[in-house]
Design an enzyme around this catalytic site. Structure first.
Site, PDB file in Angstrom:
ATOM      1  N   HIS A  80     -14.694 -62.512  75.013  1.00  0.00           N
ATOM      2  CA  HIS A  80     -15.155 -61.238  75.580  1.00  0.00           C
ATOM      3  C   HIS A  80     -14.021 -60.205  75.537  1.00  0.00           C
ATOM      4  CE1 HIS A  80     -16.447 -58.191  78.412  1.00  0.00           C
ATOM      5  NE2 HIS A  80     -17.684 -58.585  78.103  1.00  0.00           N
TER       6      HIS A  80
ATOM      7  N   GLU B 291     -20.317 -56.467  70.405  1.00  0.00           N
ATOM      8  CA  GLU B 291     -20.053 -55.606  71.560  1.00  0.00           C
ATOM      9  C   GLU B 291     -18.918 -54.649  71.208  1.00  0.00           C
ATOM     10  OE1 GLU B 291     -21.322 -57.291  75.483  1.00  0.00           O
ATOM     11  OE2 GLU B 291     -19.502 -58.379  75.067  1.00  0.00           O
TER      12      GLU B 291
END
Ligand code: PEP
Length: 260
Positions: free
Chosen positions: A95, A167
């Site tokens: 992430h 992302e």
């Protein structure tokens, strides 16, 4: 099968999780969730509670990170086996915030992806270019190199077990998601890279979801893009109501079909 997942980051105590799950059960009672892959990623301290609270809802539980080793002297870390032990089936790896605050590297992400697969956890492999990469036209190149480092130890047969979460770093935690045309281009680019490196079967099978400031105003437009296999939602789905909204939007799009 379209995917909706939410990473809760450092939010929610056990009591909130029980309320969240109860609200989701009620709010999705009339939605056929068997046609969707749904997951939530609570903080580590909430995993046991979440596993119990969501049981029977079809909503899977996952970790937000893990270490690649099975066990050992790694203070503060959690292994894939430990995540399995508390009922996780998924784990987010790489992430953007792990890079921003905790010195993550794609070499480490590659080890984690391999360890997750060995332990039968589905990796949600996060990829995304920074704002400068985007402005300098390097997004495709950056994503290609993140992908190759993260997948060094993965065989083509295992690729369908991985969920790629595109992302863009500049779209996380913002007011607006990335432009749909831009998202489409990046998803196409990622699939083309997989095809070039791992073959057309792997490219057709791999699922690519979008994350970055998804909310009810943009979820439908993003899901209508043929290359978008699902949505990875942060802030908007920290509330059960937000999660329910997005699941309902995705379920409605699934039953209607996609734009080319
Ligand atoms: C994320 O951090 O993965 C994310 C998608 O967050 P947000 O939806 O809040 O931008």
């Amino acid at each position: 099968m379209p995917i909706v997942g939410s990473g809760w980051k450092m939010n929610h105590l056990r009591s909130d999780i029980a309320d969240y799950a109860a609200a989701v059960r009620k709010g999705l009672a009339d939605v056929d969730t068997t046609q969707l892959e749904l997951f939530v990623l609570p903080p580590f301290t909430g995993l046991v509670t979440a596993h119990e609270a969501f049981s029977g809802t079809g909503i899977a539980i996952g970790g937000q990170n893990m270490h690649w080793a099975e066990h050992g002297a790694f203070t503060g870390e959690i292994s894939a086996r430990m995540l399995r032990d508390v009922g996780c089936s998924h784990v987010a790896l790489g992430h953007a915030e792990r890079f921003q605050y905790f010195g993550e590297s794609y070499e480490a992400v590659g080890l984690k992806v391999a360890a997750a697969l060995e332990n039968d956890l589905k990796p949600i492999l996060c990829l995304g270019e920074g704002v400068e990469d985007k402005e300098e036209g390097r997004a495709e190149e950056v994503l290609g190199s993140q992908l190759s480092m993260a997948l060094t130890k993965v065989s083509p047969e295992d690729l369908p077990r991985i969920i790629l979460a595109y992302e863009p770093r500049w779209a996380i935690g913002q007011k607006a998601a990335a432009d749909p045309a831009y998202v489409l281009e990046r998803h196409r680019g990622l699939r083309a890279t997989i095809e070039e490196r791992h073959g057309s079967a792997a490219a057709a099978a791999i699922r690519i979801i979008y994350g970055g400031s998804v909310d009810r105003s943009n979820a439908g437009t993003l899901m209508a893009l043929q290359e978008v296999d699902g949505l990875f939602v942060g802030r908007y789905a920290w509330s059960a109501e937000g999660f329910i909204d997005i699941v309902r939007i995705v379920a409605a799009h699934h039953s209607k079909g996609r734009m080319p």
